[in-house]
Design an enzyme around this catalytic site. Sequence first.
Site, PDB file in Angstrom:
ATOM      1  N   GLY A 304      25.210  56.068 138.726  1.00  9.61           N
ATOM      2  CA  GLY A 304      26.329  56.442 137.945  1.00  9.61           C
ATOM      3  C   GLY A 304      26.590  58.075 137.878  1.00  9.61           C
ATOM      4  O   GLY A 304      26.543  58.548 139.107  1.00  9.61           O
ATOM      5  N   SER A 305      26.665  58.527 136.774  1.00 10.75           N
ATOM      6  CA  SER A 305      27.337  59.912 136.791  1.00 10.75           C
ATOM      7  C   SER A 305      26.064  60.967 137.170  1.00 10.75           C
ATOM      8  O   SER A 305      26.414  62.117 137.407  1.00 10.75           O
ATOM      9  CB  SER A 305      27.482  60.539 135.258  1.00 10.75           C
ATOM     10  N   VAL A 306      24.844  60.490 137.444  1.00  9.58           N
ATOM     11  CA  VAL A 306      23.932  61.544 138.222  1.00  9.58           C
ATOM     12  C   VAL A 306      24.464  61.987 139.567  1.00  9.58           C
ATOM     13  O   VAL A 306      24.164  63.183 140.008  1.00  9.58           O
ATOM     14  CB  VAL A 306      22.578  60.638 138.245  1.00  9.58           C
TER      15      VAL A 306
END
Length: 583
Positions: A304-306
Amino acid sequence: MWKRRTLGLLFIGIVCFMLLLARLMQIQLFKTEAFSKHNVNLLEESVKQRTQELVIDNGRGNFLDRSGDPLTHKKATVLVLFPFLKKMDWDVESVAEITRIPKDSLLTSIETAKKPFAYGEPDPVELSSFQMDRINGLKIPGVFAVEKKFERTEVPAEQLLGLTGENAEELKKRYPDKELSEKTLIGVSGLEESFDEFLLPEGKSKLVYHVDGGGAPLFGINVKYVDPANPFYPVNIRTTIDKTLQQRAENLVDQYQIRKGGLVLLDLQDNSVLALVSRPAINKKAPYDGIGISNQMVKQQIVGSVFKTVVAAAAIEQNLDNPNRLYNCSKKINGKPELKYDYGMLNITESFARSCNRTFGELAKELQKMNLNALEQTASKLSLIDSVGWQGDIYHTSDFKQLPDEDKGRVFISDEARHDANFAAMSGIGQHEVRATPLAVANMMATIARGGQKEMVSVVSKIEYKNGTTMADFSKKNLKGDIISPYTAMKLQKLLREVVLNPNGTGRWFKELPYEVAGKSGTAETGKFLNGKQLHNKWFAGYFPYKQPKYALVTVNLDVPDNEGGVNLLFADMVKMLYEENN
């Protein structure tokens, strides 16, 4: 005619006698320790028929934490009693007085015993060295105080350390040139498997006595101590795990009810694993059933946004990080209105802090036009998609891997996806085909904290001989390949810190922690559903203290509904715990 017949019979008799003699020589002289294709140790088996024994140490090598404390076992001085005591008079009063064990309890335990035992097993009474000396000073046949090795029922970092088992076929396959008993334990997962060749036993340490058919002592009542007497083996594998931190980390993971997921904590000084927790735990009744045996921290997951950290790094290196440029964060990456996360117009710093998908979807598409491999190249520079576990030449082994079951990550699978603008946008927010292991995510944070230098992650520092001398050291090693520039690392550090400092940042919960934290959150859609609800992977990855980094930490909760998390609280409590440890 009768002479020829007699000679023929005599010849056949001699041949049969020679064959029988050869067979006897094979059994008694040449193949006594590895008879038949099963490598049966005839000496051991013949002795077993007329002896009883208590194994004090199975001879397999041991795992220690970074301070030298045992992880998989404990050694305790215990009272050992032999069953033939029930047939003789012995000074039970003195033994009871020294050990503080009631006399009746000692006599009862012996009355029901059929083989030698440590009193109180599986939770034996531990004796002091003073008590041991006094017990052995009594010189009572069948009564001993010895230091015995006990396997722990609860093993810290159990998936990392791994399991052992008996498998005669696999044993022969791995070690065709070694003469080993079929009962030899071998590693079947984790470090037990990767270090198996070093851990193989030379023999067992045991107390032995001879018995007749009724179990009564033969040759008097002398008990022998049998030991391989090798000052170098078994070896100890000194891991980088801090046992105290590991146990406290496991308690926190369970406290926040993380059923699938866990955490990775790295020491930035030598880029080693201080603690690693993987859930679900191993099922003790059926360890090979289910995913409990699998170390989730070295298995690829949807991040995801990592992954926006990678996009930001690529944008910085391609001069796409203009602070005055604004992105419409009221729209999704497909251009439709964003109703849930309607942030308005944001620049790249605000977008990173608040994790705006629109910004990083657009940046990913622009990077794709400039260079089809931009995201993959930058992910590699940050050590996100390559193997990060320690590997190299050690002792007599070339290209040895501490973590052979570690997955690699990826950005794209197909060239078609690499060329597709929509897929590039999805990849820019860490969805579609993007995968990475929690261990690699932690190492990415460590790489940024160090200013761009990427290093291998070690979980073992050295192999030690039994006498404490070093057999092999695992020295710190850099990962191969290109790295980000110090300038890029500095800008990433500021972006990661802004996630915490920004009043609307996704890491604002960590602003008041005793250590200054920099990091990135992530919520990834997994494509799985439970009771009609979409399941997500929840992440927080970062490092601290911000100005003088000592630790990198990743907490992750896998396959949970959107309203479940726990990773922020787990991350915060780990930071507090480490601060308390150091102050």
